[in-house]
Design a protein around this motif. Structure first.
Motif, PDB file in Angstrom:
ATOM      1  N   SER A 168      -7.656   0.685  -1.943  1.00  0.00           N
ATOM      2  CA  SER A 168      -7.321   1.192  -0.618  1.00  0.00           C
ATOM      3  C   SER A 168      -6.007   0.607  -0.137  1.00  0.00           C
ATOM      4  N   LEU A 169      -5.211   1.474   0.376  1.00  0.00           N
ATOM      5  CA  LEU A 169      -3.937   1.065   0.967  1.00  0.00           C
ATOM      6  C   LEU A 169      -4.163   0.954   2.460  1.00  0.00           C
ATOM      7  N   ARG A 170      -3.597  -0.102   3.049  1.00  0.00           N
ATOM      8  CA  ARG A 170      -3.770  -0.280   4.475  1.00  0.00           C
ATOM      9  C   ARG A 170      -2.762   0.551   5.259  1.00  0.00           C
ATOM     10  N   ARG A 171      -1.561   0.473   4.772  1.00  0.00           N
ATOM     11  CA  ARG A 171      -0.511   1.178   5.504  1.00  0.00           C
ATOM     12  C   ARG A 171       0.365   1.880   4.515  1.00  0.00           C
ATOM     13  N   PRO A 172       0.304   3.172   4.403  1.00  0.00           N
ATOM     14  CA  PRO A 172      -0.540   4.091   5.155  1.00  0.00           C
ATOM     15  C   PRO A 172      -2.004   3.961   4.742  1.00  0.00           C
ATOM     16  N   ALA A 173      -2.922   4.290   5.651  1.00  0.00           N
ATOM     17  CA  ALA A 173      -4.348   4.158   5.369  1.00  0.00           C
ATOM     18  C   ALA A 173      -4.826   5.309   4.492  1.00  0.00           C
ATOM     19  N   VAL A 174      -4.803   5.105   3.188  1.00  0.00           N
ATOM     20  CA  VAL A 174      -5.260   6.101   2.219  1.00  0.00           C
ATOM     21  C   VAL A 174      -6.001   5.351   1.121  1.00  0.00           C
ATOM     22  N   LEU A 204      12.686  -5.011   1.569  1.00  0.00           N
ATOM     23  CA  LEU A 204      11.559  -4.166   1.975  1.00  0.00           C
ATOM     24  C   LEU A 204      10.971  -3.470   0.738  1.00  0.00           C
ATOM     25  N   ALA A 205      11.832  -3.144  -0.217  1.00  0.00           N
ATOM     26  CA  ALA A 205      11.363  -2.525  -1.470  1.00  0.00           C
ATOM     27  C   ALA A 205      10.447  -3.497  -2.217  1.00  0.00           C
ATOM     28  N   SER A 206      10.858  -4.761  -2.310  1.00  0.00           N
ATOM     29  CA  SER A 206      10.018  -5.766  -2.978  1.00  0.00           C
ATOM     30  C   SER A 206       8.716  -5.984  -2.216  1.00  0.00           C
ATOM     31  N   ARG A 207       8.800  -5.944  -0.902  1.00  0.00           N
ATOM     32  CA  ARG A 207       7.620  -6.147  -0.079  1.00  0.00           C
ATOM     33  C   ARG A 207       6.580  -5.056  -0.350  1.00  0.00           C
ATOM     34  N   LEU A 208       7.046  -3.822  -0.435  1.00  0.00           N
ATOM     35  CA  LEU A 208       6.136  -2.708  -0.742  1.00  0.00           C
ATOM     36  C   LEU A 208       5.528  -2.872  -2.123  1.00  0.00           C
ATOM     37  N   ALA A 209       6.334  -3.350  -3.056  1.00  0.00           N
ATOM     38  CA  ALA A 209       5.829  -3.552  -4.414  1.00  0.00           C
ATOM     39  C   ALA A 209       4.721  -4.604  -4.410  1.00  0.00           C
ATOM     40  N   VAL A 210       4.901  -5.693  -3.629  1.00  0.00           N
ATOM     41  CA  VAL A 210       3.871  -6.735  -3.547  1.00  0.00           C
ATOM     42  C   VAL A 210       2.579  -6.158  -2.974  1.00  0.00           C
ATOM     43  N   LEU A 211       2.708  -5.369  -1.913  1.00  0.00           N
ATOM     44  CA  LEU A 211       1.515  -4.784  -1.291  1.00  0.00           C
ATOM     45  C   LEU A 211       0.766  -3.894  -2.274  1.00  0.00           C
ATOM     46  N   VAL A 255      -0.194  14.898  -3.035  1.00  0.00           N
ATOM     47  CA  VAL A 255       0.764  13.929  -2.513  1.00  0.00           C
ATOM     48  C   VAL A 255       0.436  13.654  -1.057  1.00  0.00           C
ATOM     49  N   VAL A 256       0.772  12.469  -0.619  1.00  0.00           N
ATOM     50  CA  VAL A 256       0.582  12.116   0.780  1.00  0.00           C
ATOM     51  C   VAL A 256       1.945  11.754   1.341  1.00  0.00           C
ATOM     52  N   ASP A 257       2.343  12.498   2.338  1.00  0.00           N
ATOM     53  CA  ASP A 257       3.574  12.160   3.037  1.00  0.00           C
ATOM     54  C   ASP A 257       3.166  11.211   4.147  1.00  0.00           C
ATOM     55  N   THR A 258       3.888  10.138   4.328  1.00  0.00           N
ATOM     56  CA  THR A 258       3.468   9.199   5.373  1.00  0.00           C
ATOM     57  C   THR A 258       4.625   8.896   6.307  1.00  0.00           C
ATOM     58  N   PRO A 259       4.286   8.445   7.503  1.00  0.00           N
ATOM     59  CA  PRO A 259       5.341   8.087   8.451  1.00  0.00           C
ATOM     60  C   PRO A 259       6.120   6.885   7.943  1.00  0.00           C
TER      61      PRO A 259
END
Ligand code: GTP
Ligand code: MG
Ligand code: ZN
Length: 296
Positions: free
Chosen positions: A72-78, A99-106, A219-223
Motif C-alpha cells: 500500500s502506498l500512502r501518498r497517493p493512497a493506492v 525529491l526523486a530519491s525521496r520517492l524512491a525510498v518511499l 494507470v493512476v494519475d495522482t495530484p
C-alpha cells in the motif's frame, strides 16, 4: 457474491469493476466501517450485487469483505500497486533530484518497483540532456526521457505500463496527466499550466483513480506535491532502501555502520565509483532529517 477491484472512491461510495470489467457503485457493509478498515483505491473486494447495471448506469452493490493487500502506498493512497512511475520534468519546473530519491525510498519501503520518467525532453538541448545523463551515472533505477509534446519516449513508456497497475507520481506540473493523455488517447485528463510567477504547477489533478489502458493494465494519475515526509522509517533502516548499497553494507568494518563518518565504511569508499555522489548526499541529508525526528 462477486469479486471486484475498487477503481475510485468518493463520498462513501466505491466504484469497482468485477472480473468481466462490469462497473458497480457500492457502499461498504457497516462492519467494515466499524473495524476502521478504510477501503482504498486498488482494493480487491468481495461484493454482493443488489442491482445489475443497465445501458446508462452502473450496477449497485454492497462490499462485504476486503482481500489481503499486496502493498500500500500512502501518498497517493493506492493499494496493490505493481510499480511506481515517477515523473519529473527536466525543465520548467527543473528536476528536484532529492525529491526523486525521496520517492524512491518511499517505494522501496513498500517493496514497490520504481522507474523514472524525465519529461519535457523537448525543452532542453542535446548538451543539457547529456549533462543530466552524466549526473545520473550510476543511477540504480531504470529511467526514460519523454516528451508529451513530441512523443519522444512514449512507445517505451507504453511498453512499461502494459498489463500492470502503475501509479504516476511526481511534482505538480511535471506532466503526469499530459503523458497519460498521450499514452491513452481518450482519457482527456485535465492538464494545467505552469505558474509564471513561481515556476510550479497548479495542482490540476486532485483525486486518485485507476484508469484502464487499451493494452491491458491500469494507470493512476495522482495530484502532484511539493513536499513529502518519511513515515514509520527509522534512521537505521534507511540504507536498506538504497539498493546500490546492498552489496557493500556487509563489507563495512562496523556491523552497525550508519555509513556516515565511521572508519572502514565500504559504502562511503564507493562514492564516486559504484555509488552516485548525489545519491550519497541525499542519503546523508535524509539521515539527518530522520535523526532529528527521533530526537523530538
Ligand atoms: N514542453 C512541454 N510541456 C509539457 C510536457 N508535458 C506537459 N507539459 C506542460 O506542462 C504543464 C503541466 O502539465 P500537467 O500534465 O498538467 O502536469 P501534472 O504533472 O499532471 O500536474 P499536476 O496535476 O498539477 O500534478 C502543462 O502546461 C502541459 O502542457 C512536455 O513534454 N513538454
Ligand atoms: Mg495532473
Ligand atoms: Zn558503512
Amino acid at each position: 457474491m462477486r469479486q471486484g477491484k475498487i477503481f475510485k472512491a468518493a463520498g462513501g461510495f466505491f466504484s469497482l469493476r468485477d472480473e468481466e470489467g462490469v462497473e458497480f457503485t457500492c457502499r461498504a457493509r457497516g462492519i467494515l466501517k466499524r473495524n476502521r478498515h478504510t477501503l482504498m483505491v486498488g482494493d480487491e473486494v468481495i461484493f454482493q450485487p443488489v442491482a445489475e447495471p443497465n445501458y446508462d448506469s452502473a450496477g449497485e452493490g454492497v462490499i462485504e469483505k476486503v482481500l489481503p493487500r499486496r502493498n500500500s502506498l500512502r501518498r497517493p493512497a493506492v493499494v496493490n500497486v505493481d510499480q511506481l512511475a515517477v515523473v519529473f520534468s527536466m525543465k520548467n519546473p527543473p528536476c528536484d533530484w532529492q525529491l526523486a530519491s525521496r520517492l524512491a525510498v518511499l517505494a522501496e519501503q513498500e517493496g514497490i518497483p520504481v522507474f523514472f520518467c524525465f519529461n519535457k525532453a523537448d525543452l532542453i538541448t542535446a548538451d543539457e540532456l547529456e549533462e543530466i545523463d552524466t549526473l545520473l551515472m550510476p543511477f540504480p533505477y531504470t529511467y526514460i526521457h519523454t516528451s508529451a509534446l513530441t512523443g519522444e519516449g512514449i512507445a517505451m513508456l507504453k511498453n512499461n505500463l502494459a498489463c500492470r497497475c502503475s501509479v504516476f507520481a511526481g511534482p505538480s506540473g511535471a506532466g503526469k496527466s499530459s503523458l497519460l493523455n498521450v499514452v491513452q488517447p481518450g482519457l482527456t485528463l485535465k492538464t494545467g499550466t505552469i505558474s509564471e510567477k513561481v515556476g510550479r504547477g497548479k495542482h490540476t489533478t486532485r483525486s486518485a483513480e485507476l484508469l484502464p489502458l487499451d493494452k491491458g493494465g491500469t494507470v493512476v494519475d495522482t495530484p502532484g506535491f511539493t513536499r513529502l515526509n518519511f513515515v514509520d522509517l527509522e534512521a537505521g533502516e534507511l540504507a536498506h532502501y538504497f539498493p546500490e548499497f546492498a552489496d557493500l553494507r556487509s563489507r563495512c568494518i562496523f556491523r552497525d555502520c550508519r555509513h556516515l563518518d565511521e572508519p572502514g565504511c565500504a559504502v562511503r569508499e564507493s562514492v564516486g565509483k559504484s555509488i552516485n555522489p548525489l545519491r550519497y548526499e541525499h542519503y546523508r541529508f535524509f539521515m539527518e532529517e530522520l535523526n532529528r525526528q527521533e530526537v523530538y
